[in-house]
Design a protein around this motif. Structure first.
Motif, PDB file in Angstrom:
ATOM      1  N   GLU A  11      40.280  35.906  35.491  1.00 27.72           N
ATOM      2  CA  GLU A  11      39.570  37.165  35.024  1.00 27.72           C
ATOM      3  C   GLU A  11      38.635  36.340  36.552  1.00 27.72           C
ATOM      4  OE1 GLU A  11      37.112  37.883  31.444  1.00 27.72           O
ATOM      5  OE2 GLU A  11      37.914  36.031  31.083  1.00 27.72           O
ATOM      6  N   ASN A  12      37.609  35.916  36.701  1.00 30.76           N
ATOM      7  CA  ASN A  12      37.463  36.105  38.385  1.00 30.76           C
ATOM      8  C   ASN A  12      38.460  36.540  39.785  1.00 30.76           C
ATOM      9  OD1 ASN A  12      35.196  35.075  36.983  1.00 30.76           O
ATOM     10  ND2 ASN A  12      35.570  32.278  37.223  1.00 30.76           N
ATOM     11  N   TYR A  15      38.305  39.863  39.004  1.00 29.38           N
ATOM     12  CA  TYR A  15      37.544  40.797  40.307  1.00 29.38           C
ATOM     13  C   TYR A  15      37.221  40.435  41.296  1.00 29.38           C
ATOM     14  CZ  TYR A  15      35.792  40.868  35.004  1.00 29.38           C
ATOM     15  OH  TYR A  15      35.683  41.215  33.526  1.00 29.38           O
ATOM     16  N   ASN A  55      43.880  46.631  36.574  1.00 35.76           N
ATOM     17  CA  ASN A  55      43.693  46.681  37.657  1.00 35.76           C
ATOM     18  C   ASN A  55      44.698  46.571  38.545  1.00 35.76           C
ATOM     19  OD1 ASN A  55      40.155  45.510  38.753  1.00 35.76           O
ATOM     20  ND2 ASN A  55      40.837  45.022  36.357  1.00 35.76           N
TER      21      ASN A  55
END
Length: 75
Positions: A11-12, A15, A55
């Motif tokens: 997840e990081n 982002y 994304n």
């Protein structure tokens, strides 16, 4: 737990727009989860995987991941 660390790292990376690294750690998480199909960690895995595909604008794949998580949570 290592699996959770892989998922959170994935997840990081999403982002941070570091998609190759995100895919690498999400694949590691999936490999650890595969022998445990009833694991609750799949809920956060599918969210992270969905965010990854979202994304990348791979919307059908993102929706599939999110749907799998919703289906699992509904059981």
């Amino acid at each position: 737990e290592l699996t959770e660390a892989y998922i959170v790292a994935g997840e990081n990376y999403v982002y941070l727009h570091q998609y190759e690294q995100a895919k690498t750690v999400l694949d590691k998480a999936k490999a650890v989860l595969t022998p445990h199909p009833q694991s609750n960690l799949y809920l956060i895995y599918y969210y992270a995987e969905g965010a990854y595909y979202d994304n990348l604008r791979q919307y059908p794949a993102a929706l599939n991941s999110y749907s799998q998580g919703i289906d699992l949570a509904s059981r």
